[in-house]
Write a protein that holds these residues in place. Structure first.
Motif, short mmCIF file in Angstrom:
data_model
loop_
_atom_site.label_atom_id
_atom_site.label_comp_id
_atom_site.label_asym_id
_atom_site.label_seq_id
_atom_site.Cartn_x
_atom_site.Cartn_y
_atom_site.Cartn_z
N THR A 117 23.53 -26.40 -42.47
CA THR A 117 24.17 -25.76 -41.39
C THR A 117 24.17 -24.27 -42.09
N GLY A 122 24.74 -30.79 -42.35
CA GLY A 122 25.23 -31.32 -40.68
C GLY A 122 24.54 -32.63 -40.57
N SER A 152 23.49 -32.18 -32.51
CA SER A 152 23.71 -31.55 -33.83
C SER A 152 25.26 -31.42 -34.04
N VAL A 202 28.30 -30.59 -36.94
CA VAL A 202 28.42 -29.48 -37.92
C VAL A 202 29.90 -29.96 -38.65
N VAL A 237 33.18 -25.09 -41.34
CA VAL A 237 32.70 -23.98 -40.18
C VAL A 237 33.75 -23.37 -39.63
N TYR A 246 33.19 -34.28 -38.08
CA TYR A 246 32.11 -33.30 -37.66
C TYR A 246 32.34 -32.97 -36.02
N ALA A 274 27.86 -29.00 -32.45
CA ALA A 274 27.68 -27.50 -32.71
C ALA A 274 27.58 -26.73 -31.14
#
Length: 421
Positions: free
Chosen positions: A328, A339, A346, A348, A353, A385, A388
């Motif tokens: 990432t 990630g 996906s 992340v 982030v 997580y 994305a």
């Protein structure tokens, strides 16, 4: 006659030198304490300084024991080093001034035949030290700062530091249950008030191998960063080794490892540190600190750092056949946390982030909430997580390299307007 005259001259010079040295120390003490100087403190210091130069060791020890700020750190270090050498089989240290070099060699105990080989072995971790008979004797004391009537700092949204500290401490203790080599002692497990002296006393009486005090910082609204504190020289390596684990968990600005005279780290006899992961006075850091997801991650980092210090193996279970790790990248910054690709999507790491992007987010009921909008959340080893692509509506540019079907990295570009998220 000449010899007696020379002796008298030497004594006069010695007395004058001691007086000059005393005057310098007292002058420096007054200069250093000018803003808060009290006459009783100055009088005590003068008596202490005179005793120090006149050989009144018992009196000096009495003052150092009852007035900790008069203690000699170099003396504490010498005693600790001497004890370790003796435990490894080395000869007991004897001062040259007392015995003289010739007599000292006669009084030395017989050399332990294993000492040379023992001392020459490299020490790569605390857990390999010879003074411990078995690994299950390793003990760490986790200190949840403040408590009871002592609330600690009050955050910008009126949350209490003592609650944050206790929550993290309990999570640390829970994780250590799966590590039989390490025994955990909590200075408090409920919302009670514990004196600072009692906290260090608990660790000293348990003959702990490490002491970790958990706190949260507070100063100005703009204050930020993660800091690790230590006091005694025996704790410097511990603090230096431990800090990267904490910094990785917070993703905040690096406040560095700092030396400071703090009661709980000064009075403990083992390597001791005090952790300040972030500032409750900073709205962005407070919003992260008070989430359960962050506290889980922070607790995990404390356990990992402790095990690394002790030399104990600690495996974080991330193996999952349905997940493919990817890199990432935010702007040009590569995140330390990977990630994942799951079923072509996906994911992340949310905390890393969103913290770097400066987003306003929370973690509620095991779900990330961004600007009031709940996001699909995937939990892997107590880390949250998010997809994305769910960042696109917030103005974040999301790109895949080389393609979505065979992604090796997910590239995130912050919105052009600051504070858009």
């Amino acid at each position: 006659m000449g010899r007696k005259s020379a002796t008298c001259s030497f004594m006069v010079v010695k007395i004058l030198w001691n007086l000059l040295d005393l005057l310098y120390d007292v002058s420096y003490f007054i200069y250093k304490s000018a803003d808060t100087l009290k006459w009783d403190a100055l009088l005590i210091y003068i008596v202490y300084a005179v005793g120090k130069r006149s050989g009144m060791k018992m009196f000096r020890k009495f003052l150092a024991d009852h007035f900790p700020y008069l203690a000699d750190e170099n003396e504490d270090w010498r005693k600790w080093a001497t004890k370790q050498i003796e435990l490894l089989g080395g000869a007991k240290w004897q001062p040259t001034r007392l015995y003289g070099r010739t007599k000292r060699s006669r009084k030395r105990a017989a050399k332990n035949s294993t000492t040379s080989s023992t001392l020459s072995q490299p020490v790569t971790a605390r857990g390999s030290q010879q003074r411990r008979k078995t690994m299950d004797e390793l003990t760490v004391v986790i200190d949840a700062g403040h408590g009871g009537k002592d609330t600690g700092a009050i955050s910008c949204t009126k949350k209490l530091e003592k609650d944050f500290n206790l929550s993290v401490a309990l999570k640390v203790a829970e994780r250590f249950k799966s590590i039989p080599e390490v025994k955990v002692i909590l200075t408090r497990s409920t919302d009670v008030f514990i004196k600072l002296t009692d906290r260090s006393k608990i660790a000293n009486e348990a003959k702990a191998d490490a002491f970790i005090s958990i706190h949260a910082n507070s100063f100005f609204k703009s204050s930020q960063g993660t800091q690790t504190y230590y006091t005694n020289v025996i704790s410097k390596d511990f603090a230096t080794m431990f800090h990267p684990y904490v910094l990785k968990a917070t993703c905040f600005k690096d406040g560095k490892v700092n030396k400071k005279s703090l009661s709980v780290t000064r009075k403990t006899k083992m390597p001791a540190i005090l952790l300040e992961p972030g500032f409750l006075s900073n709205p962005k850091e407070e919003a992260v600190l008070m989430t359960e997801e962050f506290q889980d991650t922070f607790a995990e980092a404390i356990v990992q750092g402790s095990c690394a210090f002790f030399g104990v193996t600690y495996n974080v279970s991330t193996a999952n056949p349905g997940l493919t790790p990817i890199t990432t990248v935010i702007g040009t910054e590569k995140l330390p946390d990977p990630g994942y690709i799951k079923e072509g999507i996906s994911w992340v790491p949310a905390r890393s982030v969103l913290t770097i992007l400066g987003a306003l987010w929370t973690f509620q009921d095991k779900q990330v909430v961004l600007s009031g909008t709940p996001l699909d959340t995937l939990l892997i080893d107590n880390t949250a997580y998010i997809k994305a692509r769910d960042l696109v509506p917030a103005g974040v540019g999301v790109f895949y390299e080389p393609s979505l079907e065979n992604a090796k990295a997910v590239l995130l570009y912050p919105p052009k307007q600051e504070g858009a998220i």
